[in-house]
Design a protein around this motif. Sequence first.
Motif, PDB file in Angstrom:
ATOM      1  N   LEU A  41       0.587  -7.737  -1.158  1.00  0.00           N
ATOM      2  CA  LEU A  41       1.879  -8.346  -1.437  1.00  0.00           C
ATOM      3  C   LEU A  41       1.712  -9.622  -2.254  1.00  0.00           C
ATOM      4  O   LEU A  41       2.448  -9.845  -3.225  1.00  0.00           O
ATOM      5  CB  LEU A  41       2.635  -8.635  -0.134  1.00  0.00           C
ATOM      6  CG  LEU A  41       3.980  -9.347  -0.292  1.00  0.00           C
ATOM      7  CD1 LEU A  41       4.936  -8.536  -1.170  1.00  0.00           C
ATOM      8  CD2 LEU A  41       4.593  -9.633   1.064  1.00  0.00           C
ATOM      9  N   GLU A  42       0.759 -10.443  -1.916  1.00  0.00           N
ATOM     10  CA  GLU A  42       0.545 -11.692  -2.659  1.00  0.00           C
ATOM     11  C   GLU A  42       0.214 -11.412  -4.127  1.00  0.00           C
ATOM     12  O   GLU A  42       0.613 -12.172  -5.005  1.00  0.00           O
ATOM     13  CB  GLU A  42      -0.534 -12.550  -2.011  1.00  0.00           C
ATOM     14  CG  GLU A  42      -1.920 -11.923  -2.033  1.00  0.00           C
ATOM     15  CD  GLU A  42      -2.953 -12.689  -1.225  1.00  0.00           C
ATOM     16  OE1 GLU A  42      -4.069 -12.879  -1.742  1.00  0.00           O
ATOM     17  OE2 GLU A  42      -2.648 -13.095  -0.085  1.00  0.00           O
ATOM     18  N   ASP A  43      -0.487 -10.308  -4.397  1.00  0.00           N
ATOM     19  CA  ASP A  43      -0.791  -9.931  -5.784  1.00  0.00           C
ATOM     20  C   ASP A  43       0.489  -9.572  -6.528  1.00  0.00           C
ATOM     21  O   ASP A  43       0.677  -9.971  -7.678  1.00  0.00           O
ATOM     22  CB  ASP A  43      -1.760  -8.745  -5.830  1.00  0.00           C
ATOM     23  CG  ASP A  43      -3.119  -9.044  -5.227  1.00  0.00           C
ATOM     24  OD1 ASP A  43      -3.676 -10.135  -5.494  1.00  0.00           O
ATOM     25  OD2 ASP A  43      -3.625  -8.188  -4.488  1.00  0.00           O
ATOM     26  N   LEU A  44       1.352  -8.788  -5.867  1.00  0.00           N
ATOM     27  CA  LEU A  44       2.627  -8.401  -6.487  1.00  0.00           C
ATOM     28  C   LEU A  44       3.482  -9.624  -6.780  1.00  0.00           C
ATOM     29  O   LEU A  44       4.055  -9.748  -7.867  1.00  0.00           O
ATOM     30  CB  LEU A  44       3.404  -7.438  -5.588  1.00  0.00           C
ATOM     31  CG  LEU A  44       2.882  -6.020  -5.496  1.00  0.00           C
ATOM     32  CD1 LEU A  44       3.666  -5.241  -4.456  1.00  0.00           C
ATOM     33  CD2 LEU A  44       2.946  -5.327  -6.841  1.00  0.00           C
ATOM     34  N   LEU A  45       3.569 -10.534  -5.833  1.00  0.00           N
ATOM     35  CA  LEU A  45       4.382 -11.732  -6.014  1.00  0.00           C
ATOM     36  C   LEU A  45       3.818 -12.622  -7.130  1.00  0.00           C
ATOM     37  O   LEU A  45       4.561 -13.142  -7.965  1.00  0.00           O
ATOM     38  CB  LEU A  45       4.480 -12.512  -4.705  1.00  0.00           C
ATOM     39  CG  LEU A  45       5.189 -11.783  -3.557  1.00  0.00           C
ATOM     40  CD1 LEU A  45       5.047 -12.569  -2.264  1.00  0.00           C
ATOM     41  CD2 LEU A  45       6.643 -11.520  -3.905  1.00  0.00           C
ATOM     42  N   ARG A  46       2.520 -12.795  -7.138  1.00  0.00           N
ATOM     43  CA  ARG A  46       1.862 -13.636  -8.132  1.00  0.00           C
ATOM     44  C   ARG A  46       1.976 -13.045  -9.538  1.00  0.00           C
ATOM     45  O   ARG A  46       2.127 -13.770 -10.520  1.00  0.00           O
ATOM     46  CB  ARG A  46       0.384 -13.827  -7.765  1.00  0.00           C
ATOM     47  CG  ARG A  46      -0.409 -14.706  -8.720  1.00  0.00           C
ATOM     48  CD  ARG A  46      -1.893 -14.771  -8.355  1.00  0.00           C
ATOM     49  NE  ARG A  46      -2.476 -13.515  -7.931  1.00  0.00           N
ATOM     50  CZ  ARG A  46      -2.796 -12.492  -8.732  1.00  0.00           C
ATOM     51  NH1 ARG A  46      -2.575 -12.574 -10.020  1.00  0.00           N
ATOM     52  NH2 ARG A  46      -3.333 -11.391  -8.253  1.00  0.00           N
ATOM     53  N   SER A  47       1.952 -11.734  -9.630  1.00  0.00           N
ATOM     54  CA  SER A  47       1.921 -11.065 -10.938  1.00  0.00           C
ATOM     55  C   SER A  47       3.216 -11.224 -11.723  1.00  0.00           C
ATOM     56  O   SER A  47       3.206 -11.148 -12.954  1.00  0.00           O
ATOM     57  CB  SER A  47       1.639  -9.575 -10.760  1.00  0.00           C
ATOM     58  OG  SER A  47       2.765  -8.912 -10.205  1.00  0.00           O
ATOM     59  N   GLY A  48       4.326 -11.380 -11.028  1.00  0.00           N
ATOM     60  CA  GLY A  48       5.611 -11.457 -11.710  1.00  0.00           C
ATOM     61  C   GLY A  48       6.173 -10.095 -12.098  1.00  0.00           C
ATOM     62  O   GLY A  48       7.249 -10.015 -12.678  1.00  0.00           O
ATOM     63  N   VAL A  49       5.460  -9.023 -11.796  1.00  0.00           N
ATOM     64  CA  VAL A  49       5.925  -7.671 -12.120  1.00  0.00           C
ATOM     65  C   VAL A  49       6.096  -6.819 -10.865  1.00  0.00           C
ATOM     66  O   VAL A  49       6.227  -5.601 -10.943  1.00  0.00           O
ATOM     67  CB  VAL A  49       4.986  -6.957 -13.120  1.00  0.00           C
ATOM     68  CG1 VAL A  49       4.971  -7.655 -14.467  1.00  0.00           C
ATOM     69  CG2 VAL A  49       3.576  -6.825 -12.557  1.00  0.00           C
ATOM     70  N   GLY A  50       6.136  -7.460  -9.719  1.00  0.00           N
ATOM     71  CA  GLY A  50       6.250  -6.732  -8.459  1.00  0.00           C
ATOM     72  C   GLY A  50       7.475  -5.846  -8.399  1.00  0.00           C
ATOM     73  O   GLY A  50       7.393  -4.702  -7.951  1.00  0.00           O
ATOM     74  N   GLU A  51       8.605  -6.355  -8.868  1.00  0.00           N
ATOM     75  CA  GLU A  51       9.834  -5.562  -8.838  1.00  0.00           C
ATOM     76  C   GLU A  51       9.693  -4.306  -9.697  1.00  0.00           C
ATOM     77  O   GLU A  51      10.090  -3.212  -9.292  1.00  0.00           O
ATOM     78  CB  GLU A  51      11.015  -6.401  -9.326  1.00  0.00           C
ATOM     79  CG  GLU A  51      12.323  -5.676  -9.246  1.00  0.00           C
ATOM     80  CD  GLU A  51      13.501  -6.539  -9.665  1.00  0.00           C
ATOM     81  OE1 GLU A  51      14.570  -5.946  -9.936  1.00  0.00           O
ATOM     82  OE2 GLU A  51      13.383  -7.766  -9.723  1.00  0.00           O
ATOM     83  N   THR A  52       9.113  -4.460 -10.866  1.00  0.00           N
ATOM     84  CA  THR A  52       8.903  -3.313 -11.757  1.00  0.00           C
ATOM     85  C   THR A  52       7.958  -2.305 -11.122  1.00  0.00           C
ATOM     86  O   THR A  52       8.228  -1.102 -11.124  1.00  0.00           O
ATOM     87  CB  THR A  52       8.343  -3.773 -13.117  1.00  0.00           C
ATOM     88  OG1 THR A  52       9.272  -4.680 -13.712  1.00  0.00           O
ATOM     89  CG2 THR A  52       8.085  -2.606 -14.045  1.00  0.00           C
ATOM     90  N   VAL A  53       6.864  -2.788 -10.572  1.00  0.00           N
ATOM     91  CA  VAL A  53       5.879  -1.897  -9.950  1.00  0.00           C
ATOM     92  C   VAL A  53       6.504  -1.100  -8.815  1.00  0.00           C
ATOM     93  O   VAL A  53       6.377   0.123  -8.762  1.00  0.00           O
ATOM     94  CB  VAL A  53       4.650  -2.698  -9.461  1.00  0.00           C
ATOM     95  CG1 VAL A  53       3.757  -1.840  -8.568  1.00  0.00           C
ATOM     96  CG2 VAL A  53       3.859  -3.237 -10.637  1.00  0.00           C
ATOM     97  N   VAL A  54       7.182  -1.780  -7.924  1.00  0.00           N
ATOM     98  CA  VAL A  54       7.783  -1.080  -6.795  1.00  0.00           C
ATOM     99  C   VAL A  54       8.815  -0.072  -7.281  1.00  0.00           C
ATOM    100  O   VAL A  54       8.841   1.078  -6.828  1.00  0.00           O
ATOM    101  CB  VAL A  54       8.399  -2.076  -5.784  1.00  0.00           C
ATOM    102  CG1 VAL A  54       9.213  -1.349  -4.733  1.00  0.00           C
ATOM    103  CG2 VAL A  54       7.300  -2.902  -5.137  1.00  0.00           C
TER     104      VAL A  54
END
Length: 82
Positions: A41-54
Amino acid sequence: FFFKHVRQALIEAGHPPVDVQDVTDEVFDMVKPKNPNQIRLEDLLRSGVGETVVSILVDMQAFYHYDNRESLIAQQASEEHA
């Protein structure tokens, strides 16, 4: 796990099969996780593309639009100039 349903829905909608390994590689390239073997989760949040990935992993239309974004943009531009 989730993507298999998206992949199946794309096939049922008449789209060619998507290679799961290609999607996995793209997601890891997008997120750039600290551990190259897992995304947290921290990787998704840090990346700035978590919403797109999910969204591309759980929503067929989101994946289709993401995967075809360049051709959809070109199509929209040509329609605007027609």
